[in-house]
Write an enzyme that holds these catalytic residues in place. Structure first.
Site, PDB file in Angstrom:
ATOM      1  N   TYR A   1      21.694  80.368  21.718  1.00 23.48           N
ATOM      2  CA  TYR A   1      22.429  79.275  22.354  1.00 23.48           C
ATOM      3  C   TYR A   1      22.750  79.563  23.819  1.00 23.48           C
ATOM      4  O   TYR A   1      22.872  78.647  24.627  1.00 23.48           O
ATOM      5  CB  TYR A   1      23.712  79.006  21.565  1.00 23.48           C
TER       6      TYR A   1
ATOM      7  N   ILE B   1      17.608  81.566  12.623  1.00 23.79           N
ATOM      8  CA  ILE B   1      17.348  81.434  11.189  1.00 23.79           C
ATOM      9  C   ILE B   1      18.467  80.667  10.496  1.00 23.79           C
ATOM     10  O   ILE B   1      19.564  80.511  11.027  1.00 23.79           O
ATOM     11  CB  ILE B   1      17.165  82.807  10.515  1.00 23.79           C
TER      12      ILE B   1
ATOM     13  N   TRP C   1      20.816  88.671  18.378  1.00 21.18           N
ATOM     14  CA  TRP C   1      20.759  88.476  16.934  1.00 21.18           C
ATOM     15  C   TRP C   1      19.352  88.822  16.481  1.00 21.18           C
ATOM     16  O   TRP C   1      18.378  88.402  17.086  1.00 21.18           O
ATOM     17  CB  TRP C   1      21.073  87.024  16.567  1.00 21.18           C
TER      18      TRP C   1
ATOM     19  N   ARG D   1      23.328  74.224  10.330  1.00 22.43           N
ATOM     20  CA  ARG D   1      21.943  73.781  10.395  1.00 22.43           C
ATOM     21  C   ARG D   1      21.262  74.449  11.579  1.00 22.43           C
ATOM     22  O   ARG D   1      21.448  74.056  12.720  1.00 22.43           O
ATOM     23  CB  ARG D   1      21.891  72.262  10.527  1.00 22.43           C
TER      24      ARG D   1
ATOM     25  N   SER E   1       9.040  79.601  26.110  1.00 24.30           N
ATOM     26  CA  SER E   1       9.803  79.838  24.887  1.00 24.30           C
ATOM     27  C   SER E   1       9.108  80.771  23.910  1.00 24.30           C
ATOM     28  O   SER E   1       7.948  80.569  23.550  1.00 24.30           O
ATOM     29  CB  SER E   1      10.066  78.511  24.171  1.00 24.30           C
TER      30      SER E   1
END
EC number: 2.5.1.78
Length: 158
Positions: A55, A80, A20, A86, A111
């Site tokens: 995810y 985003i 994404w 949420r 990360s």
């Protein structure tokens, strides 16, 4: 699972990138790879793994950590607010998952999963985050080198 970091200058790092907003996330990967090459003369091998979204990063990281092939793993994504869910819940789940992976496997998981308060599909926001992910890639390269070095130092004490 106790995995020590390599006690040599040549090692591998896995870089997991969400697809994404790939045009933005790719900037972190490119700057990460370039900075590692510049700092190590190419002695660190980076293997790239694609996942659909943020995810999926923790499970991929855990699977890769268990192979014992990587001195560190980096996850990169841009989470985003799409107006449907949420996004902060997703980001929290991902970061918590990445932390759990490194605690369970003893392989550092770094990360570059970023979650802005607000992101709009405007040129200004796109350009800002495009540049920001470049900076974060460089920072992740420095962190990866430092943590691998420290883990090797600790392993020598045991």
């Amino acid at each position: 699972m106790n995995q020590s970091c390599p006690n040599k200058t040549s090692f591998k790092i896995a870089f997991i990138q969400a697809r994404w907003h790939a045009d933005i996330v790719d900037e972190a990967r490119k700057s990460f790879v370039a900075e590692l090459a510049a700092k190590t003369g190419g002695s660190v091998e980076v293997e790239i793994f694609d996942v659909p979204g943020a995810y999926e990063i923790p499970l991929h990281a855990k699977t890769l950590a268990r192979t014992g092939r990587y001195a560190a793993i980096v996850g990169a994504a841009f989470v985003i607010d799409g107006g449907i869910y949420r996004h902060d819940f997703v980001a929290t789940a991902v970061i918590n998952g990445m932390m759990q992976v490194q605690l369970e496997t003893e392989v550092p998981v770094l990360s570059v999963v970023l979650t802005p308060h607000h992101f709009h599909e405007s040129k200004e926001h796109h350009d800002f985050f495009h540049a920001h992910f470049k900076v974060k890639g460089v920072e992740a390269a420095h962190a990866a080198l430092q943590i691998v070095s420290e883990r090797s130092r600790i392993a020598a004490l045991v």
